[in-house]
Write a protein that holds these residues in place. Sequence first.
Motif, PDB file in Angstrom:
ATOM      1  N   TRP A 141      81.566  64.418 -16.742  1.00 37.81           N
ATOM      2  CA  TRP A 141      80.174  64.366 -16.266  1.00 37.81           C
ATOM      3  C   TRP A 141      80.118  64.014 -14.784  1.00 37.81           C
ATOM      4  O   TRP A 141      79.328  64.568 -14.039  1.00 37.81           O
ATOM      5  N   LYS A 142      80.955  63.075 -14.361  1.00 33.66           N
ATOM      6  CA  LYS A 142      80.971  62.691 -12.947  1.00 33.66           C
ATOM      7  C   LYS A 142      81.416  63.867 -12.084  1.00 33.66           C
ATOM      8  O   LYS A 142      80.833  64.123 -11.024  1.00 33.66           O
TER       9      LYS A 142
ATOM     10  N   TRP B 184      80.328  64.720 -26.912  1.00 34.16           N
ATOM     11  CA  TRP B 184      79.748  63.383 -27.052  1.00 34.16           C
ATOM     12  C   TRP B 184      78.848  63.319 -28.276  1.00 34.16           C
ATOM     13  O   TRP B 184      78.912  62.380 -29.058  1.00 34.16           O
TER      14      TRP B 184
ATOM     15  N   ALA C 132      80.803  68.777 -22.475  1.00 31.07           N
ATOM     16  CA  ALA C 132      80.928  67.322 -22.583  1.00 31.07           C
ATOM     17  C   ALA C 132      79.799  66.733 -23.426  1.00 31.07           C
ATOM     18  O   ALA C 132      80.019  65.817 -24.230  1.00 31.07           O
ATOM     19  N   ILE C 133      78.600  67.265 -23.277  1.00 32.27           N
ATOM     20  CA  ILE C 133      77.478  66.788 -24.094  1.00 32.27           C
ATOM     21  C   ILE C 133      77.708  67.118 -25.568  1.00 32.27           C
ATOM     22  O   ILE C 133      77.440  66.291 -26.442  1.00 32.27           O
TER      23      ILE C 133
ATOM     24  N   ALA D 237      81.148  67.045 -12.811  1.00 31.61           N
ATOM     25  CA  ALA D 237      80.075  68.039 -12.832  1.00 31.61           C
ATOM     26  C   ALA D 237      78.934  67.618 -11.918  1.00 31.61           C
ATOM     27  O   ALA D 237      78.409  68.428 -11.147  1.00 31.61           O
ATOM     28  N   GLY D 238      78.534  66.355 -12.004  1.00 32.08           N
ATOM     29  CA  GLY D 238      77.452  65.872 -11.151  1.00 32.08           C
ATOM     30  C   GLY D 238      77.807  65.956  -9.682  1.00 32.08           C
ATOM     31  O   GLY D 238      76.981  66.360  -8.852  1.00 32.08           O
TER      32      GLY D 238
ATOM     33  N   GLY E 277      83.073  60.851 -19.588  1.00 30.96           N
ATOM     34  CA  GLY E 277      82.365  60.349 -18.414  1.00 30.96           C
ATOM     35  C   GLY E 277      82.920  60.923 -17.128  1.00 30.96           C
ATOM     36  O   GLY E 277      82.169  61.218 -16.188  1.00 30.96           O
TER      37      GLY E 277
ATOM     38  N   VAL F  35      78.963  70.542 -17.952  1.00 34.28           N
ATOM     39  CA  VAL F  35      78.024  69.581 -18.536  1.00 34.28           C
ATOM     40  C   VAL F  35      77.858  69.802 -20.040  1.00 34.28           C
ATOM     41  O   VAL F  35      77.991  68.863 -20.830  1.00 34.28           O
TER      42      VAL F  35
ATOM     43  N   THR G 184      76.820  73.940 -14.974  1.00 35.18           N
ATOM     44  CA  THR G 184      76.143  73.395 -16.151  1.00 35.18           C
ATOM     45  C   THR G 184      76.766  73.936 -17.431  1.00 35.18           C
ATOM     46  O   THR G 184      77.043  73.179 -18.367  1.00 35.18           O
TER      47      THR G 184
END
Length: 131
Positions: free
Chosen positions: A104-105, A76, A72-73, A107-108, A101, A69, A65
Amino acid sequence: LVGFVYGLVDAITDVAGIPSSGPVYEKWRPALYAGVFVPPLVFSMINPYVFMDALEYGGAFGVSTLFLVLPAIMIWKERYGDEQKPITVKPMVPGGKITLGSIWKAAGTLIVEQGAEKLGIIDFIHDAFTK
C-alpha cells in the motif's frame, strides 16, 4: 471497439426512447451512429493529443490502482476481514500485515509521485532548488 459502439448506440436509443429494432430504428440508424462517431472525431480534431493524454493518465493511475492497491485490499479482506474463518491453504503472499502495508505504501507513493509529475510540481521543485 465494436461492442463499445453497439453499447453507445443502445444507450442513445434508450435515452431518446427509440425502439431497438424495426422501421423507426432504421430511420434513426444513421443519426445514432453519427451521434456515436462524430463527437469524438470533432473533439480529437480540436485537440489531437487528448486521447494520448487520457491513455497516459489511465496508465499512471489506473494500472497503479488495478495492480497494486486492489490485490492488497483483496488479500487483506480475505485474511483479516469480518469473517475470521480459518485459513485452509498456506498464504501465497508471505509476510502478513507488514508486507501488505508495504505494498500500500509503494502504491500510494507511486500514485502521489505520478500526480505530482502530471501537475508539474516535481519540475517546479527541481527548478526552485537548482537555481
